[in-house]
Design an enzyme around this catalytic site. Sequence first.
Site, PDB file in Angstrom:
ATOM      1  N   ASN A 224      -3.131  26.111 -14.772  1.00  0.00           N
ATOM      2  CA  ASN A 224      -1.686  25.931 -14.900  1.00  0.00           C
ATOM      3  C   ASN A 224      -1.371  24.488 -14.518  1.00  0.00           C
ATOM      4  OD1 ASN A 224       1.076  25.975 -14.728  1.00  0.00           O
ATOM      5  ND2 ASN A 224       1.170  27.274 -12.899  1.00  0.00           N
TER       6      ASN A 224
ATOM      7  N   LYS B 294       1.374  22.880 -14.793  1.00  0.00           N
ATOM      8  CA  LYS B 294       2.752  22.633 -14.327  1.00  0.00           C
ATOM      9  C   LYS B 294       3.310  21.393 -15.036  1.00  0.00           C
ATOM     10  CE  LYS B 294       1.411  24.988 -10.171  1.00  0.00           C
ATOM     11  NZ  LYS B 294       1.651  25.292  -8.776  1.00  0.00           N
TER      12      LYS B 294
ATOM     13  N   HIS C 263       6.189  32.990 -12.989  1.00  0.00           N
ATOM     14  CA  HIS C 263       5.564  32.150 -11.952  1.00  0.00           C
ATOM     15  C   HIS C 263       6.563  31.930 -10.817  1.00  0.00           C
ATOM     16  CE1 HIS C 263       3.833  28.743  -9.876  1.00  0.00           C
ATOM     17  NE2 HIS C 263       2.685  29.116 -10.402  1.00  0.00           N
TER      18      HIS C 263
ATOM     19  N   GLU D   3       7.332  29.424  -9.139  1.00  0.00           N
ATOM     20  CA  GLU D   3       8.182  28.229  -9.248  1.00  0.00           C
ATOM     21  C   GLU D   3       9.339  28.489 -10.202  1.00  0.00           C
ATOM     22  OE1 GLU D   3       4.953  25.547 -10.085  1.00  0.00           O
ATOM     23  OE2 GLU D   3       4.294  25.838  -8.015  1.00  0.00           O
TER      24      GLU D   3
ATOM     25  N   GLU E   3      -0.196  35.866  -6.729  1.00  0.00           N
ATOM     26  CA  GLU E   3      -0.096  34.519  -6.157  1.00  0.00           C
ATOM     27  C   GLU E   3       0.843  34.537  -4.954  1.00  0.00           C
ATOM     28  OE1 GLU E   3      -1.110  31.328  -9.274  1.00  0.00           O
ATOM     29  OE2 GLU E   3       0.976  31.827  -9.552  1.00  0.00           O
TER      30      GLU E   3
ATOM     31  N   GLY F  34      -0.058  25.570  -3.880  1.00  0.00           N
ATOM     32  CA  GLY F  34       0.090  24.133  -3.697  1.00  0.00           C
ATOM     33  C   GLY F  34       0.122  23.699  -2.239  1.00  0.00           C
TER      34      GLY F  34
ATOM     35  N   SER G 190      -3.934  27.772  -4.272  1.00  0.00           N
ATOM     36  CA  SER G 190      -4.891  26.832  -3.675  1.00  0.00           C
ATOM     37  C   SER G 190      -6.353  27.200  -3.924  1.00  0.00           C
ATOM     38  CB  SER G 190      -4.624  26.658  -2.178  1.00  0.00           C
ATOM     39  OG  SER G 190      -3.320  26.138  -1.979  1.00  0.00           O
TER      40      SER G 190
HETATM   41  P1  PGA Z   1      -2.248  25.819  -6.860  1.00  0.00           P
HETATM   42  O1  PGA Z   1      -1.242  26.513  -7.926  1.00  0.00           O
HETATM   43  O2  PGA Z   1      -3.645  26.171  -7.307  1.00  0.00           O
HETATM   44  O3  PGA Z   1      -1.951  24.363  -6.956  1.00  0.00           O
HETATM   45  O4  PGA Z   1      -1.926  26.408  -5.532  1.00  0.00           O
HETATM   46  C1  PGA Z   1      -1.473  27.804  -8.408  1.00  0.00           C
HETATM   47  C2  PGA Z   1      -0.347  28.218  -9.326  1.00  0.00           C
HETATM   48  O5  PGA Z   1       0.796  27.821  -9.074  1.00  0.00           O
HETATM   49  O6  PGA Z   1      -0.556  28.943 -10.318  1.00  0.00           O
END
Ligand code: PGA
Length: 249
Positions: free
Chosen positions: A9, A11, A95, A97, A166, A172, A207
């Site tokens: 992903n 983003k 997601h 976000e 998640e 992140g 992460s």
């Molecule tokens: P990250 O993001 O691996 O940077 O924690 C995962 C995601 O948002 O799908």
Amino acid sequence: MRRFLIGGNWKLNKGIIETSEFATYLLKKDLNINNIDVFIAPPFTSIPKALEVFANSTISIGAQNMFWEEKGAYTGEISPLFLKELGVDWVVIGHSERRVVFGETDEWVRKKLEIALRFGLRVVICIGETERQREEGREKEVVEKQLKKAIEGIEFDPESISIAYEPIWAIGTGKTAQPDDAEEMHRVIRELLGKKGDKVSIIYGGSVKVQNAEELLRQENIDGALIGGASLDPESFSKIIKIAEGILC
Ligand code: PGA
């Protein structure tokens, strides 16, 4: 049987030039993707380039979001029809976000799931609790509610959907769920899926990096990963793909 799935992903990262550069680097790696599904979800404007550069590879392309209608007066939105027309295989919905920054609700997720399936897209549905909800011991209740609201009453082929667990506090942040805790949540999610549970890939996100991928992916109920930060670097993304392939060999 359910398959392992590794999704990148991106983003809001990588325009068309960086997409090409990433592909050039990644495709030089001897990836041998045989037993798992792999997709990359770039920003919308980089999707045509990604489709072009990965055309002769085993890497599929996904979108990070889409709207729940095919067309109409919805300024700024992207239709599942347009994604299908481009040749996109996967779409990520719900997601965290999108939920936190853009106010996406469980109801929206459900509507998106319905139309994505109608258009033959494969869907990754993201669910997960906040740090506060976990501290209060409500993580299972939260995830159960999100999942039920998204899928209850919807007919789906188990191979066309994947659930990404998640935990929001792990995205992140560099904090990863303990493999045991993640495994426990994946087991709960599989149970909630009922008869179809065994056939749905349930992937972990938050992460994931080269250093922790193996331990997470070796858990019985973890069928892959949705990767943000570590998917931006072809070196780490390719290493995680190799780890996943290695576990299945
Ligand atoms: P990250 O993001 O691996 O940077 O924690 C995962 C995601 O948002 O799908």
